[in-house]
Design a protein around this motif. Structure first.
Motif, PDB file in Angstrom:
ATOM      1  N   SER A 314     -23.317 -50.500  61.416  1.00 54.35           N
ATOM      2  CA  SER A 314     -24.071 -50.358  60.754  1.00 54.35           C
ATOM      3  C   SER A 314     -22.947 -49.330  59.482  1.00 54.35           C
ATOM      4  N   LEU A 315     -24.144 -49.024  58.822  1.00 53.53           N
ATOM      5  CA  LEU A 315     -22.738 -48.254  57.096  1.00 53.53           C
ATOM      6  C   LEU A 315     -24.046 -46.941  56.790  1.00 53.53           C
ATOM      7  N   GLY A 316     -23.725 -45.594  56.541  1.00 55.57           N
ATOM      8  CA  GLY A 316     -24.174 -45.032  55.694  1.00 55.57           C
ATOM      9  C   GLY A 316     -24.526 -45.360  54.137  1.00 55.57           C
ATOM     10  N   LEU A 317     -25.819 -45.632  53.541  1.00 59.60           N
ATOM     11  CA  LEU A 317     -25.503 -45.836  52.392  1.00 59.60           C
ATOM     12  C   LEU A 317     -25.604 -44.927  50.958  1.00 59.60           C
ATOM     13  N   ASP A 318     -25.703 -43.355  51.525  1.00 58.69           N
ATOM     14  CA  ASP A 318     -25.492 -42.391  50.767  1.00 58.69           C
ATOM     15  C   ASP A 318     -23.895 -42.335  50.960  1.00 58.69           C
ATOM     16  N   ARG A 319     -23.028 -42.314  52.305  1.00 62.63           N
ATOM     17  CA  ARG A 319     -21.618 -42.777  52.165  1.00 62.63           C
ATOM     18  C   ARG A 319     -21.304 -43.339  51.909  1.00 62.63           C
ATOM     19  N   LEU A 320     -22.118 -44.464  51.105  1.00 64.64           N
ATOM     20  CA  LEU A 320     -20.956 -45.511  50.699  1.00 64.64           C
ATOM     21  C   LEU A 320     -20.883 -45.324  49.513  1.00 64.64           C
ATOM     22  N   LEU A 321     -22.306 -44.458  48.396  1.00 68.82           N
ATOM     23  CA  LEU A 321     -22.223 -44.120  46.679  1.00 68.82           C
ATOM     24  C   LEU A 321     -21.890 -42.800  46.922  1.00 68.82           C
ATOM     25  N   ILE A 322     -21.483 -41.793  47.741  1.00 71.50           N
ATOM     26  CA  ILE A 322     -20.542 -41.436  47.398  1.00 71.50           C
ATOM     27  C   ILE A 322     -19.171 -41.735  47.521  1.00 71.50           C
ATOM     28  N   ALA A 323     -18.568 -42.032  48.200  1.00 72.30           N
ATOM     29  CA  ALA A 323     -17.563 -41.940  48.598  1.00 72.30           C
ATOM     30  C   ALA A 323     -16.972 -43.413  46.739  1.00 72.30           C
ATOM     31  N   LYS A 324     -17.857 -43.965  47.258  1.00 72.87           N
ATOM     32  CA  LYS A 324     -17.606 -44.807  45.545  1.00 72.87           C
ATOM     33  C   LYS A 324     -17.263 -43.578  44.438  1.00 72.87           C
ATOM     34  N   ALA A 325     -18.096 -42.949  44.475  1.00 66.81           N
ATOM     35  CA  ALA A 325     -18.101 -41.751  43.117  1.00 66.81           C
ATOM     36  C   ALA A 325     -16.734 -40.903  43.084  1.00 66.81           C
ATOM     37  N   GLN A 326     -16.636 -40.547  44.534  1.00 69.60           N
ATOM     38  CA  GLN A 326     -15.250 -39.870  44.812  1.00 69.60           C
ATOM     39  C   GLN A 326     -13.968 -41.062  44.313  1.00 69.60           C
ATOM     40  N   GLN A 327     -14.657 -41.682  44.010  1.00 66.32           N
ATOM     41  CA  GLN A 327     -12.886 -42.772  43.997  1.00 66.32           C
ATOM     42  C   GLN A 327     -12.931 -42.609  42.575  1.00 66.32           C
ATOM     43  N   GLY A 328     -14.362 -42.414  41.815  1.00 68.79           N
ATOM     44  CA  GLY A 328     -14.165 -42.184  40.300  1.00 68.79           C
ATOM     45  C   GLY A 328     -14.929 -43.563  39.623  1.00 68.79           C
ATOM     46  N   ASP A 329     -15.481 -44.853  40.650  1.00 64.62           N
ATOM     47  CA  ASP A 329     -16.295 -45.435  40.203  1.00 64.62           C
ATOM     48  C   ASP A 329     -17.851 -44.770  40.334  1.00 64.62           C
ATOM     49  N   ASN A 330     -17.661 -44.404  38.912  1.00 76.33           N
ATOM     50  CA  ASN A 330     -19.481 -44.298  38.527  1.00 76.33           C
ATOM     51  C   ASN A 330     -20.364 -45.669  38.837  1.00 76.33           C
ATOM     52  N   PHE A 331     -22.045 -45.097  38.996  1.00 75.52           N
ATOM     53  CA  PHE A 331     -22.820 -46.727  38.695  1.00 75.52           C
ATOM     54  C   PHE A 331     -23.156 -46.746  37.543  1.00 75.52           C
ATOM     55  N   ILE A 332     -23.291 -47.784  37.200  1.00 72.31           N
ATOM     56  CA  ILE A 332     -23.256 -48.095  36.010  1.00 72.31           C
ATOM     57  C   ILE A 332     -24.578 -49.484  35.861  1.00 72.31           C
ATOM     58  N   ASP A 333     -25.455 -48.702  35.032  1.00 74.75           N
ATOM     59  CA  ASP A 333     -27.196 -49.230  35.334  1.00 74.75           C
ATOM     60  C   ASP A 333     -26.773 -50.484  34.274  1.00 74.75           C
ATOM     61  N   SER A 334     -27.230 -51.568  34.581  1.00 80.15           N
ATOM     62  CA  SER A 334     -27.309 -52.658  34.094  1.00 80.15           C
ATOM     63  C   SER A 334     -28.604 -53.103  33.655  1.00 80.15           C
ATOM     64  N   GLU A 335     -29.201 -51.515  33.531  1.00 79.06           N
ATOM     65  CA  GLU A 335     -31.012 -52.046  33.591  1.00 79.06           C
ATOM     66  C   GLU A 335     -31.220 -52.089  31.932  1.00 79.06           C
ATOM     67  N   GLU A 336     -31.923 -52.718  31.177  1.00 79.47           N
ATOM     68  CA  GLU A 336     -32.563 -52.634  29.857  1.00 79.47           C
ATOM     69  C   GLU A 336     -33.907 -51.678  29.757  1.00 79.47           C
ATOM     70  N   ARG A 337     -33.295 -50.716  29.290  1.00 77.14           N
ATOM     71  CA  ARG A 337     -34.957 -49.780  29.599  1.00 77.14           C
ATOM     72  C   ARG A 337     -35.628 -50.045  27.797  1.00 77.14           C
ATOM     73  N   VAL A 338     -36.666 -50.363  27.535  1.00 81.53           N
ATOM     74  CA  VAL A 338     -37.424 -50.745  26.473  1.00 81.53           C
ATOM     75  C   VAL A 338     -38.750 -49.570  25.631  1.00 81.53           C
ATOM     76  N   TYR A 339     -38.602 -49.720  24.953  1.00 86.45           N
ATOM     77  CA  TYR A 339     -39.808 -48.758  23.969  1.00 86.45           C
ATOM     78  C   TYR A 339     -40.583 -49.665  23.336  1.00 86.45           C
ATOM     79  N   VAL A 340     -41.836 -49.776  23.323  1.00 81.87           N
ATOM     80  CA  VAL A 340     -43.235 -50.137  22.559  1.00 81.87           C
ATOM     81  C   VAL A 340     -43.740 -49.518  22.165  1.00 81.87           C
TER      82      VAL A 340
END
Length: 393
Positions: A314-340
């Motif tokens: 098993s793995l902890g999702l929060d732990r994985l994401l926190i460890a990733k952020a602590q290593q300086g690898d910030n989350f990059i959102d590839s989602e395109e947001r559009v307003y019509v």
């Protein structure tokens, strides 16, 4: 009013950006596990207490359970997923073709006196359980999946520590150490309390050579050379079989292409009673808790009435994401947001345009105005909402 805005101890809110990170990670893991033939299952958040404590021979588990009163037979929130899936395997899925390969992504609850980032009372776990195969190839697949999960989550600078409960148990038994003393040594190893471990050894009536061999256990950390040293230490057929088992697992991890991320740690035992063979944990630079862990547990299903080998992690999702952020690898959102936005009486054009944009890119988030706006007003709204503007006339 302030009290009504608070949340219970050990829980936390996930705001939109973090919730999206969690969702994307869950999707990545679901696709990874499914690709290896594992099928997703869900189980109730509530389980009977005597179900959750199966295999807990020392009685330590109940302290960490969130028990629910007023239902009759004792119940509690699940504290992990391996035991519920063992129950499921021998009940609803009894008679299924073996090996049975299941995965889950689920919230669990575990009481802890001191909470902090990555160590909450409520958290989400993902993992796989493989029952019905006693072969090292099954352990190798599970460990390879664990490493791949870290990489799917974008984590770098991590290591998987691999040990063997079977080797430690065989070593202790070969020295004729009584059970209660073995338990004390086990607790010291679990806590990585080497001072206490050494003190416990000093209370034993061991020959100096045997005492030195035992003291060496938590320092057996490294690559293939550790297997050679363990082989030299092994004095019983059981100990030698444990070393051979690790050697075969490691060979197969090389075939999977993940051996570079794996290091041996023969002082790693996790739960001495729960596990029976190879065990492992994942650690990341700059993060103080294991992000993932697992191993072979061939006797747990027997506690539910079916003797069947099993392995998983098993793995902890929060732990994985926190460890990733602590290593300086910030989350990059590839989602395109559009307003019509649109002029008066152009609602139909705007709605159809928004539908076209969603169909063109499934990763787009397309919002539409609820009232006509000037182009300047629409541009300001789009800016405030972090969107690209599409304006319909």
């Amino acid at each position: 009013m302030t009290d009504t805005l608070e949340i219970p101890y050990g829980t936390r809110d996930a705001l939109p950006a973090e919730a999206r990170q969690n969702r994307l990670l869950k999707n990545h893991l679901s696709n990874l596990f499914s690709g290896f033939g594992y099928r997703e299952v869900t189980t109730p958040a509530l389980e009977y207490t005597d179900t959750l404590t199966r295999g807990d021979t020392e009685g330590d588990l109940e302290e960490s359970l969130f028990k629910i009163s007023g239902i009759g037979r004792g119940t509690a929130l699940r504290h992990e997923m391996t035991t519920p899936l063992a129950r499921l395997a021998v009940s609803r899925l009894s008679g299924s073709p073996l090996p049975l390969k299941l995965f889950y992504i689920a919230d669990v609850w575990r009481f802890t006196k001191e909470t902090q980032a990555g160590r909450q009372c409520e958290f989400c776990q993902a993992g796989v359980e493989l029952t019905g195969s006693p072969y090292p190839a099954a352990d190798a697949e599970v460990i390879a999946l664990c490493v791949m999960s870290m990489k799917k989550g974008g984590l770098k600078n991590f290591r998987l520590s691999l040990g063997s409960v079977a080797f430690v148990r065989a070593t202790l038994e070969s020295l004729n150490i009584e059970e209660r003393r073995q338990i004390k040594l086990k607790h010291a190893l679990e806590k990585r309390d080497l001072v206490r471990f050494d003190a416990e050894i000093n209370t034993l009536n061991l020959a100096e050579g045997d005492a030195q061999k035992l003291r060496r256990l938590p320092y057996l950390i490294g690559k293939e050379e550790i297997l050679a040293e363990c082989g030299a230490m092994a004095k019983t057929a059981t100990a030698k079989a444990a070393v051979d088992n690790l050697s075969e697992i490691y060979r197969l991890l090389g075939v999977y292409g993940v051996a570079d991320d794996v290091f041996f740690d023969m002082g790693l035992i996790r739960d001495f009673d729960y596990y029976t063979g190879a065990v492992f944990e994942v650690y990341a630079d700059g993060f103080g808790f294991p992000i993932s862990g697992g191993g072979r547990y061939d006797t747990l299903l027997a506690a539910f009435g079916e003797n069947c080998p099993a392995t998983g992690f098993s793995l902890g999702l929060d732990r994985l994401l926190i460890a990733k952020a602590q290593q300086g690898d910030n989350f990059i959102d590839s989602e395109e947001r559009v307003y019509v936005g649109y002029v008066a009486h152009a609602e139909k054009t705007a709605i159809n345009r928004a539908a076209d944009l969603r169909n063109q890119n499934e990763h787009s988030a397309v919002e539409i105005a609820f009232a006509a706006q000037t182009e300047e007003e629409a541009a300001q709204t789009a800016k405030e909402r972090g969107c690209r503007l599409v304006y319909c006339r």
